[in-house]
Design a protein around this motif. Structure first.
Motif: not given
Length: 450
Positions: A365-372, A391-395, A407-417
């Motif tokens: 919840a914190a990781a996704l929320g921090a990336n919009g 793409p999600i906002p990311g950042g 760690a690995m899940s949010m690395a995947v999220a970064a691929l389309h941010a």
């Protein structure tokens, strides 16, 4: 060579968006099966050979603990190991504490193993593991006659003083947990009589399959109360040649990654498809994922296939509650898939995520929320509002909390941010998938200019 834990220096990592993911990859050996292959080989009389063993830190912690209890274990090549077993009842008193690192599977299964041997073992672990509940294992082992002296809250460090002969029990799991089931069955191996475990909700059955393969007498019966697994004790296990199939939990990251990055077409070879582990496949297909199975076969007594995944629009769903036991480790990856779906995904029934390597509900919840990504947190899961494929906002910066799957899940999220995502520490991936980031670099293409 003894496994000597070394304090890990955090390794921040910044991950930017990728172009299409393409190619063919093989995932590392199944973590659950790797642990069990080492443990049961240690209890056989003679030499077993294991191919495809996962060489992450969790499995190496199990190997080191077994060596400390007199088992001969040698690495003979990449993923290939030999184990000279000591026989059921043959474990020796370890000279020092057994360091489980970050591995809950090592701790819980080895607690069961020690419980019916005439030895005493102290279990320690890292800060994350030392917060995880061990009462769920300690309580049935105490009923079998072992003494378990734990830290407040039944956490590590703890000491198990085994009883030989231990007392066979009939135990109904209060929480769906393959680790607890397996710990009791392992204790039952050196216990006269029949040890029975009833699971109202079926969990992964690798232990039952492998125990049978090694020659233990195991029966499984479906009853109105649930699956009843019965094991006849004082077993004599025969050494085996084992091939470990690819880990579906490791494959999960690539199934989601290729599914969310436009233009992707990826083949993941040799993925274990044990029916008790395919919940994420079912959920992703309900969301519209394009995942095809090819070359079905059996490896090490487990069903295996190659999975081809291509980008496809995903839709939000209410994840069926009954899928939770068969995808409990894959929820972080599912939450990432939900972040890119059309509409809202509700994933509940997974309160067990609160007591994994981290509180995975709060962490994601914190990781996704921090990336919009709009997220609503529940006691037993998350509701995630998807980006409709954009793409999600990311950042943002992600606190991985010593948890490899975060760690690995949010690395995947970064691929389309839109903006790069920073992991405060990428090193937890070493516990289960040492080659994760190298594999990502191999299959990711350079993002094309808008």
């Amino acid at each position: 060579m003894p496994h000597v834990p070394v304090p890990r220096t955090p390794l921040p990592r910044r991950i930017a968006a990728s172009g299409p993911l393409r190619g063919e990859i093989a995932v590392p050996g199944d973590k659950s099966i790797s642990h069990r292959a080492l443990i049961l080989s240690a209890l056989a009389v003679g030499r077993s050979r294991i191919a495809g063993l996962l060489e992450g830190e969790d499995v190496l912690a199990t190997a080191a603990a077994l060596r400390a209890m007199g088992v001969g274990i040698e690495r003979t090549g990449e993923g290939t190991w030999t184990v000279d077993g000591v026989g059921v009842g043959g474990l020796l008193q370890p000279a020092g504490a057994l360091d489980m690192g970050n591995s809950g599977t090592s701790a819980r299964l080895l607690m069961g193993l020690v419980a019916s041997h005439p030895i005493t073992a102290t279990f320690t672990g890292d800060a994350s593991l030392s917060r995880r509940p061990m009462a769920r294992v300690a309580d049935p082992l105490r009923t079998m006659g072992a003494d378990v002296f734990a830290s407040p809250g039944d956490t590590l460090p703890l000491m198990v003083r085994g009883l030989c002969p231990a007392v066979p029990i009939a135990y109904t799991l209060p929480v769906a947990s393959a680790q607890v089931k397996s710990a009791i069955l392992l204790a039952g191996l050196n216990t006269p009589g029949i040890t029975r475990v009833t699971e109202p909700v079926p969990t992964r059955d690798h232990s039952e399959r492998m125990l049978t393969g090694f020659g233990a007498h195991v029966t499984v019966e479906d009853t109105p109360e649930g699956r009843v697994i019965s094991l006849t004790g004082e077993a004599e296990l025969r050494p085996q040649d084992i091939v470990v199939p690819g880990d579906p939990s490791a494959a999960a990251f690539w199934l989601v990654a290729a599914g969310i990055v436009p233009g992707s077409d990826l083949l993941v070879r040799g993925v274990g498809l044990n029916p008790t582990r395919t919940g994420l496949l079912t959920a992703l297909r309900l969301m519209g994922a394009d995942i095809q199975e090819a070359n079905p076969r059996t490896v090490g007594g487990e069903p295996v296939a190659d999975l081809r995944v291509r980008h496809a629009p995903l839709r939000g769903i209410e994840v069926p509650l009954e899928l939770a036991p068969s995808m409990i480790d894959e929820y972080p990856a599912l939450f990432v898939a939900a972040a890119f779906a059309h509409g809202r995904t509700v994933a509940r029934g997974a309160a067990e995520l609160r007591v994994k390597e981290s509180d995975r509900i709060a962490a994601m919840a914190a990781a996704l929320g921090a990336n919009g990504v709009p997220v609503e947190e529940h006691d037993d899961g998350l509701t995630v509002q998807g980006s409709c494929g954009d793409p999600i906002p990311g950042g943002g910066t992600v606190a991985t909390r010593l948890d490899h799957r975060i760690a690995m899940s949010m690395a995947v999220a970064a691929l389309h941010a839109r903006a790069a995502i920073t992991l405060d520490d990428a090193s937890p991936a070493l516990t289960s998938y040492p080659a994760f980031f190298a594999t990502l670099a191999d299959i990711a293409t350079q993002e094309s200019a808008a």
